[in-house]
Design a protein around this motif. Structure first.
Motif, PDB file in Angstrom:
ATOM      1  N   TYR A 208       0.837  -1.190   0.000  1.00 20.35           N
ATOM      2  CA  TYR A 208       0.000   0.000   0.000  1.00 20.35           C
ATOM      3  C   TYR A 208       0.875   1.244   0.000  1.00 20.35           C
ATOM      4  CZ  TYR A 208      -3.686  -3.259   1.196  1.00 20.35           C
ATOM      5  OH  TYR A 208      -4.564  -4.301   1.174  1.00 20.35           O
ATOM      6  N   PRO A 209       0.883   2.013  -1.082  1.00 20.13           N
ATOM      7  CA  PRO A 209       1.727   3.214  -1.157  1.00 20.13           C
ATOM      8  C   PRO A 209       1.455   4.207  -0.026  1.00 20.13           C
ATOM      9  CG  PRO A 209       0.771   2.729  -3.307  1.00 20.13           C
ATOM     10  CD  PRO A 209       0.137   1.800  -2.311  1.00 20.13           C
ATOM     11  N   ALA A 210       0.203   4.350   0.373  1.00 23.28           N
ATOM     12  CA  ALA A 210      -0.121   5.299   1.439  1.00 23.28           C
ATOM     13  C   ALA A 210       0.544   4.879   2.745  1.00 23.28           C
ATOM     14  CB  ALA A 210      -1.633   5.393   1.626  1.00 23.28           C
ATOM     15  N   TYR A 211       0.620   3.584   2.986  1.00 22.11           N
ATOM     16  CA  TYR A 211       1.289   3.084   4.188  1.00 22.11           C
ATOM     17  C   TYR A 211       2.767   3.455   4.152  1.00 22.11           C
ATOM     18  CZ  TYR A 211       3.470  -0.122   7.464  1.00 22.11           C
ATOM     19  OH  TYR A 211       4.224  -0.650   8.474  1.00 22.11           O
ATOM     20  N   GLU A 212       3.394   3.269   3.006  1.00 23.34           N
ATOM     21  CA  GLU A 212       4.820   3.591   2.879  1.00 23.34           C
ATOM     22  C   GLU A 212       5.064   5.087   3.061  1.00 23.34           C
ATOM     23  OE1 GLU A 212       6.736   1.907  -0.505  1.00 23.34           O
ATOM     24  OE2 GLU A 212       5.995  -0.096  -0.067  1.00 23.34           O
ATOM     25  N   LEU A 213       4.182   5.902   2.510  1.00 17.74           N
ATOM     26  CA  LEU A 213       4.327   7.348   2.690  1.00 17.74           C
ATOM     27  C   LEU A 213       4.172   7.731   4.157  1.00 17.74           C
ATOM     28  CD1 LEU A 213       2.401   8.790  -0.390  1.00 17.74           C
ATOM     29  CD2 LEU A 213       4.863   8.782   0.020  1.00 17.74           C
ATOM     30  N   GLY A 214       3.232   7.105   4.825  1.00 15.94           N
ATOM     31  CA  GLY A 214       3.040   7.362   6.247  1.00 15.94           C
ATOM     32  C   GLY A 214       4.243   6.929   7.069  1.00 15.94           C
ATOM     33  N   LYS A 215       4.800   5.793   6.702  1.00 13.96           N
ATOM     34  CA  LYS A 215       5.980   5.300   7.410  1.00 13.96           C
ATOM     35  C   LYS A 215       7.164   6.237   7.187  1.00 13.96           C
ATOM     36  CE  LYS A 215       8.581   1.028   8.032  1.00 13.96           C
ATOM     37  NZ  LYS A 215       8.736  -0.367   7.609  1.00 13.96           N
ATOM     38  N   ALA A 216       7.315   6.726   5.971  1.00 17.10           N
ATOM     39  CA  ALA A 216       8.400   7.660   5.669  1.00 17.10           C
ATOM     40  C   ALA A 216       8.212   8.957   6.454  1.00 17.10           C
ATOM     41  CB  ALA A 216       8.464   7.938   4.168  1.00 17.10           C
ATOM     42  N   ALA A 217       7.007   9.457   6.489  1.00 12.50           N
ATOM     43  CA  ALA A 217       6.735  10.696   7.220  1.00 12.50           C
ATOM     44  C   ALA A 217       7.004  10.511   8.710  1.00 12.50           C
ATOM     45  CB  ALA A 217       5.291  11.143   6.987  1.00 12.50           C
ATOM     46  N   ALA A 218       6.612   9.377   9.264  1.00 15.60           N
ATOM     47  CA  ALA A 218       6.845   9.109  10.683  1.00 15.60           C
ATOM     48  C   ALA A 218       8.337   8.988  10.987  1.00 15.60           C
ATOM     49  CB  ALA A 218       6.115   7.840  11.104  1.00 15.60           C
ATOM     50  N   THR A 219       9.083   8.352  10.086  1.00 13.53           N
ATOM     51  CA  THR A 219      10.521   8.207  10.288  1.00 13.53           C
ATOM     52  C   THR A 219      11.214   9.560  10.187  1.00 13.53           C
ATOM     53  OG1 THR A 219      10.405   5.964   9.393  1.00 13.53           O
ATOM     54  CG2 THR A 219      12.586   6.945   9.560  1.00 13.53           C
ATOM     55  N   ALA A 220      10.787  10.387   9.229  1.00 12.88           N
ATOM     56  CA  ALA A 220      11.351  11.736   9.103  1.00 12.88           C
ATOM     57  C   ALA A 220      11.091  12.538  10.380  1.00 12.88           C
ATOM     58  CB  ALA A 220      10.770  12.446   7.888  1.00 12.88           C
ATOM     59  N   ASP A 221       9.883  12.421  10.919  1.00 13.87           N
ATOM     60  CA  ASP A 221       9.567  13.100  12.174  1.00 13.87           C
ATOM     61  C   ASP A 221      10.451  12.591  13.306  1.00 13.87           C
ATOM     62  OD1 ASP A 221       7.604  14.734  11.126  1.00 13.87           O
ATOM     63  OD2 ASP A 221       5.950  13.424  11.722  1.00 13.87           O
ATOM     64  N   ALA A 222      10.701  11.290  13.333  1.00 21.33           N
ATOM     65  CA  ALA A 222      11.552  10.711  14.376  1.00 21.33           C
ATOM     66  C   ALA A 222      12.985  11.234  14.274  1.00 21.33           C
ATOM     67  CB  ALA A 222      11.530   9.187  14.283  1.00 21.33           C
ATOM     68  N   VAL A 223      13.472  11.391  13.046  1.00 15.87           N
ATOM     69  CA  VAL A 223      14.810  11.956  12.849  1.00 15.87           C
ATOM     70  C   VAL A 223      14.852  13.366  13.432  1.00 15.87           C
ATOM     71  CG1 VAL A 223      16.479  12.778  11.132  1.00 15.87           C
ATOM     72  CG2 VAL A 223      15.379  10.553  10.826  1.00 15.87           C
ATOM     73  N   LEU A 224      13.880  14.185  13.076  1.00 11.93           N
ATOM     74  CA  LEU A 224      13.849  15.565  13.557  1.00 11.93           C
ATOM     75  C   LEU A 224      13.676  15.653  15.068  1.00 11.93           C
ATOM     76  CD1 LEU A 224      11.748  17.154  10.689  1.00 11.93           C
ATOM     77  CD2 LEU A 224      14.192  17.509  11.151  1.00 11.93           C
ATOM     78  N   LYS A 225      12.845  14.807  15.643  1.00 16.59           N
ATOM     79  CA  LYS A 225      12.650  14.819  17.094  1.00 16.59           C
ATOM     80  C   LYS A 225      13.904  14.381  17.825  1.00 16.59           C
ATOM     81  CE  LYS A 225       7.696  14.422  17.107  1.00 16.59           C
ATOM     82  NZ  LYS A 225       6.507  13.684  17.448  1.00 16.59           N
ATOM     83  N   THR A 226      14.606  13.400  17.267  1.00 13.71           N
ATOM     84  CA  THR A 226      15.852  12.952  17.882  1.00 13.71           C
ATOM     85  C   THR A 226      16.891  14.060  17.859  1.00 13.71           C
ATOM     86  OG1 THR A 226      15.389  10.671  17.226  1.00 13.71           O
ATOM     87  CG2 THR A 226      17.660  11.190  17.801  1.00 13.71           C
ATOM     88  N   LEU A 227      16.998  14.734  16.720  1.00 12.03           N
ATOM     89  CA  LEU A 227      17.945  15.851  16.622  1.00 12.03           C
ATOM     90  C   LEU A 227      17.570  16.965  17.601  1.00 12.03           C
ATOM     91  CD1 LEU A 227      18.365  15.988  12.745  1.00 12.03           C
ATOM     92  CD2 LEU A 227      20.071  15.193  14.409  1.00 12.03           C
ATOM     93  N   SER A 228      16.296  17.264  17.691  1.00  7.60           N
ATOM     94  CA  SER A 228      15.820  18.297  18.613  1.00  7.60           C
ATOM     95  C   SER A 228      16.101  17.904  20.054  1.00  7.60           C
ATOM     96  CB  SER A 228      14.323  18.523  18.414  1.00  7.60           C
ATOM     97  OG  SER A 228      13.824  19.410  19.374  1.00  7.60           O
ATOM     98  N   TRP A 229      15.808  16.684  20.408  1.00  4.16           N
ATOM     99  CA  TRP A 229      16.037  16.189  21.763  1.00  4.16           C
ATOM    100  C   TRP A 229      17.514  16.295  22.144  1.00  4.16           C
ATOM    101  CZ3 TRP A 229      18.635  11.654  23.429  1.00  4.16           C
ATOM    102  CH2 TRP A 229      18.480  11.367  24.780  1.00  4.16           C
ATOM    103  N   ARG A 230      18.382  16.082  21.153  1.00  3.05           N
ATOM    104  CA  ARG A 230      19.823  16.165  21.381  1.00  3.05           C
ATOM    105  C   ARG A 230      20.355  17.594  21.207  1.00  3.05           C
ATOM    106  NH1 ARG A 230      23.126  13.712  18.274  1.00  3.05           N
ATOM    107  NH2 ARG A 230      24.652  13.657  19.954  1.00  3.05           N
ATOM    108  N   SER A 231      19.478  18.548  20.972  1.00  2.00           N
ATOM    109  CA  SER A 231      19.827  19.964  20.801  1.00  2.00           C
ATOM    110  C   SER A 231      20.753  20.212  19.617  1.00  2.00           C
ATOM    111  CB  SER A 231      20.463  20.530  22.083  1.00  2.00           C
ATOM    112  OG  SER A 231      19.561  20.423  23.150  1.00  2.00           O
ATOM    113  N   VAL A 232      20.554  19.442  18.542  1.00  2.00           N
ATOM    114  CA  VAL A 232      21.291  19.656  17.298  1.00  2.00           C
ATOM    115  C   VAL A 232      20.492  20.665  16.469  1.00  2.00           C
ATOM    116  CG1 VAL A 232      22.139  18.597  15.165  1.00  2.00           C
ATOM    117  CG2 VAL A 232      22.286  17.338  17.332  1.00  2.00           C
ATOM    118  N   ALA A 233      21.131  21.765  16.105  1.00  4.40           N
ATOM    119  CA  ALA A 233      20.458  22.799  15.315  1.00  4.40           C
ATOM    120  C   ALA A 233      20.162  22.271  13.915  1.00  4.40           C
ATOM    121  CB  ALA A 233      21.332  24.040  15.233  1.00  4.40           C
ATOM    122  N   VAL A 234      18.927  22.499  13.462  1.00  5.33           N
ATOM    123  CA  VAL A 234      18.500  22.043  12.135  1.00  5.33           C
ATOM    124  C   VAL A 234      18.006  23.252  11.353  1.00  5.33           C
ATOM    125  CG1 VAL A 234      16.920  20.539  10.870  1.00  5.33           C
ATOM    126  CG2 VAL A 234      17.842  19.795  13.081  1.00  5.33           C
TER     127      VAL A 234
END
Length: 88
Positions: free
Chosen positions: A27-53
């Motif tokens: 299901y393409p929509a599932y893959e897009l959702g998974k990609a969006a969730a992973t991208a959010d996780a990357v950004l949240k991890t960087l934010s949590w570690r106080s890495v400027a983005v």
């Protein structure tokens, strides 16, 4: 949402495990959702570690739909000091 996907989510957890969540990969929509969730996780991890983005880096991460690349970035997000290191 397709009828097959809706039916899948109505099944008990044991059935989902037996069938395997990988069944959703078609299901393409599932893959897009998974990609969006992973991208959010990357950004949240960087934010949590106080890495400027920068906005440019944030846009690059959010625009990525390659799950393998996002997984690499997610793993790196725990170790990088700058966002540029994420993309090396």
């Amino acid at each position: 949402m397709s009828d097959a996907l809706r039916e899948f989510f109505r099944q008990p957890q044991a059935y989902r495990q037996a069938v395997g969540v990988r069944a959703l990969d078609r299901y393409p929509a599932y893959e897009l959702g998974k990609a969006a969730a992973t991208a959010d996780a990357v950004l949240k991890t960087l934010s949590w570690r106080s890495v400027a983005v920068s906005e440019q880096a944030r846009g690059r991460i959010l625009a990525c739909r390659n799950l393998e690349q996002l997984d690499v970035w997610f793993d790196r997000a725990f170790d990088v000091v700058t966002v540029d290191e994420l993309f090396d």
